[in-house]
Design a protein around this motif. Structure first.
Motif, short mmCIF file in Angstrom:
data_model
loop_
_atom_site.label_atom_id
_atom_site.label_comp_id
_atom_site.label_asym_id
_atom_site.label_seq_id
_atom_site.Cartn_x
_atom_site.Cartn_y
_atom_site.Cartn_z
N LEU A 157 0.82 -1.21 0.00
CA LEU A 157 0.00 0.00 0.00
C LEU A 157 0.86 1.26 0.00
CD1 LEU A 157 -2.85 -0.95 2.51
CD2 LEU A 157 -3.02 -0.72 0.03
N PHE A 158 1.98 1.22 0.70
CA PHE A 158 2.83 2.41 0.79
C PHE A 158 3.68 2.64 -0.45
CE2 PHE A 158 1.63 3.15 5.06
CZ PHE A 158 2.07 4.43 5.37
N ALA A 159 3.88 1.63 -1.27
CA ALA A 159 4.73 1.80 -2.47
C ALA A 159 4.19 2.92 -3.37
CB ALA A 159 4.85 0.47 -3.21
N PRO A 160 2.93 2.89 -3.79
CA PRO A 160 2.45 4.01 -4.62
C PRO A 160 2.35 5.32 -3.84
CG PRO A 160 0.68 2.41 -4.26
CD PRO A 160 1.93 1.84 -3.68
N TYR A 161 2.07 5.21 -2.53
CA TYR A 161 1.99 6.42 -1.71
C TYR A 161 3.33 7.14 -1.68
CZ TYR A 161 1.70 9.42 2.37
OH TYR A 161 1.76 10.50 3.21
N MET A 162 4.42 6.39 -1.61
CA MET A 162 5.75 7.01 -1.57
C MET A 162 6.02 7.77 -2.86
SD MET A 162 7.06 6.62 1.36
CE MET A 162 8.73 7.13 1.11
N ILE A 163 5.63 7.19 -3.98
CA ILE A 163 5.83 7.87 -5.27
C ILE A 163 5.04 9.18 -5.28
CG2 ILE A 163 5.40 7.72 -7.76
CD1 ILE A 163 5.87 4.66 -7.47
N TRP A 164 3.79 9.11 -4.84
CA TRP A 164 2.95 10.30 -4.85
C TRP A 164 3.44 11.35 -3.86
CZ3 TRP A 164 0.07 12.33 -0.81
CH2 TRP A 164 -0.74 13.41 -1.14
N SER A 165 3.75 10.93 -2.61
CA SER A 165 4.08 11.91 -1.57
C SER A 165 5.40 12.63 -1.84
CB SER A 165 4.12 11.25 -0.19
OG SER A 165 5.16 10.30 -0.12
N ILE A 166 6.39 11.92 -2.36
CA ILE A 166 7.67 12.58 -2.66
C ILE A 166 7.47 13.61 -3.76
CG2 ILE A 166 9.99 12.19 -3.62
CD1 ILE A 166 9.75 11.24 -0.73
N GLY A 167 6.71 13.24 -4.78
CA GLY A 167 6.41 14.21 -5.84
C GLY A 167 5.58 15.37 -5.34
N PHE A 168 4.61 15.09 -4.47
CA PHE A 168 3.73 16.11 -3.92
C PHE A 168 4.52 17.13 -3.11
CE2 PHE A 168 1.00 17.70 -0.48
CZ PHE A 168 -0.01 18.29 -1.23
N LEU A 169 5.53 16.65 -2.39
CA LEU A 169 6.35 17.55 -1.57
C LEU A 169 7.35 18.34 -2.40
CD1 LEU A 169 6.97 15.27 1.53
CD2 LEU A 169 5.50 17.29 1.40
N GLY A 170 7.46 18.01 -3.68
CA GLY A 170 8.32 18.78 -4.57
C GLY A 170 9.75 18.31 -4.64
N PHE A 171 10.02 17.09 -4.21
CA PHE A 171 11.38 16.56 -4.28
C PHE A 171 11.54 15.70 -5.52
CE2 PHE A 171 10.53 17.26 0.24
CZ PHE A 171 11.51 18.23 0.48
N ASN A 172 12.77 15.37 -5.79
CA ASN A 172 13.07 14.54 -6.96
C ASN A 172 12.27 13.23 -6.87
OD1 ASN A 172 14.20 13.11 -9.05
ND2 ASN A 172 16.30 13.73 -8.56
N SER A 173 11.55 12.92 -7.93
CA SER A 173 10.67 11.75 -7.90
C SER A 173 11.44 10.44 -7.84
CB SER A 173 9.73 11.76 -9.11
OG SER A 173 10.49 11.71 -10.31
N ILE A 174 12.74 10.47 -8.12
CA ILE A 174 13.54 9.24 -8.04
C ILE A 174 13.51 8.67 -6.62
CG2 ILE A 174 15.78 10.32 -7.57
CD1 ILE A 174 15.28 7.41 -9.95
N TYR A 175 13.43 9.55 -5.61
CA TYR A 175 13.34 9.08 -4.22
C TYR A 175 12.09 8.24 -4.01
CZ TYR A 175 17.05 12.32 -2.86
OH TYR A 175 18.25 12.98 -2.73
N GLY A 176 10.99 8.68 -4.57
CA GLY A 176 9.74 7.94 -4.44
C GLY A 176 9.79 6.61 -5.17
N TYR A 177 10.36 6.60 -6.37
CA TYR A 177 10.44 5.35 -7.12
C TYR A 177 11.39 4.35 -6.44
CZ TYR A 177 7.82 7.54 -10.86
OH TYR A 177 6.83 8.15 -11.59
N VAL A 195 8.55 20.18 6.90
CA VAL A 195 8.83 18.92 6.21
C VAL A 195 9.98 18.20 6.90
CG1 VAL A 195 9.63 17.89 4.04
CG2 VAL A 195 7.91 19.70 4.00
N MET A 196 11.01 18.93 7.31
CA MET A 196 12.13 18.31 8.02
C MET A 196 11.66 17.65 9.32
SD MET A 196 15.51 20.68 7.61
CE MET A 196 14.87 22.34 7.56
N ILE A 197 10.84 18.36 10.07
CA ILE A 197 10.34 17.82 11.33
C ILE A 197 9.46 16.60 11.07
CG2 ILE A 197 8.83 18.29 13.31
CD1 ILE A 197 9.90 21.20 13.23
N GLY A 198 8.58 16.69 10.10
CA GLY A 198 7.71 15.57 9.76
C GLY A 198 8.48 14.33 9.34
N CYS A 199 9.50 14.51 8.51
CA CYS A 199 10.33 13.38 8.08
C CYS A 199 11.11 12.79 9.25
CB CYS A 199 11.28 13.81 6.97
SG CYS A 199 10.44 14.09 5.40
N ALA A 200 11.64 13.65 10.12
CA ALA A 200 12.40 13.17 11.27
C ALA A 200 11.50 12.38 12.22
CB ALA A 200 13.06 14.34 12.00
N VAL A 201 10.31 12.90 12.48
CA VAL A 201 9.37 12.20 13.36
C VAL A 201 8.97 10.87 12.74
CG1 VAL A 201 7.03 12.29 14.33
CG2 VAL A 201 8.54 14.26 14.55
#
Length: 193
Positions: free
Chosen positions: A59-79, A153-159
């Motif tokens: 379930l999280f695999a497609p979510y990671m692709i979407w969320s990384i792109g949504f946050l404006g980071f390089n989509s390679i991280y999500g893939y 975003v930094m705080i959210g990722c760290a948590v």
């Protein structure tokens, strides 16, 4: 007459010894069945845990692709994260083969212990791959996040990282403790034989 009485007492004692031995053997069989049932129930808990993680990873695999792109980071991280989660799900599915009910009903106790040791080894092998991967992936992502200076975003990722790490450690320790309980139960039963 006295000798016949002594022989009768000896025969009675032999009969009682045979009955006692039969009772002990039947008790050992019942104890082994109960222990096998208990071990099977513990393995089923591990199996349910594995299936839960497989579902969450898929379930999280497609979510990671979407969320990384949504946050404006390089989509390679999500893939890369999605591929990692799919590989994790496949690997977890492979570990499930050690938790089948038939192992606990058909295999010898020594074989059950060996199967659980293999299960633990597979979990440890996964750690040797996943921990360095997550540290590198997370470190690169944290570096990119720090360049944006987006504090929420930094705080959210760290948590999220800390919560995920604690949950993963707790789950692994619990799984290994359950596997150790099964291994110890097989050792206890084989010592009695």
């Amino acid at each position: 007459m006295n000798e016949n009485k002594d022989y009768q007492v000896l025969d009675d004692m032999r009969d009682q010894l045979v009955k006692l031995k039969d009772m002990l053997n039947s008790e050992r069989i019942i104890t082994e069945r109960m222990m096998r049932r208990t071990m099977s129930e513990k393995a089923n808990k591990l199996l349910r845990r594995s299936i839960f993680f497989i579902v969450i990873a898929l379930l999280f695999a497609p979510y990671m692709i979407w969320s990384i792109g949504f946050l404006g980071f390089n989509s390679i991280y999500g893939y890369v994260a999605a591929v990692f989660l799919i590989v994790a799900a496949i690997y977890e599915w492979q570990t499930c083969r050690y938790l089948r009910d038939e192992h606990f009903s058909r295999c010898t106790l020594v074989e059950v212990a060996e199967i659980m040791i293999r299960y633990k080894r597979m979990n440890i092998k996964w750690l040797y791959f996943s921990v360095p991967f997550v540290l590198v992936w997370g470190g690169l992502l944290a570096y990119d996040i720090s360049k944006t200076e987006n504090l929420p975003v930094m705080i959210g990722c760290a948590v999220g990282f800390v919560i995920g790490l604690l949950f993963g450690i707790h789950s692994l320790v619990k799984a290994h403790r359950t596997a150790n309980e099964i291994i110890n139960a097989t050792r206890d039963l084989t010592r009695e034989e």
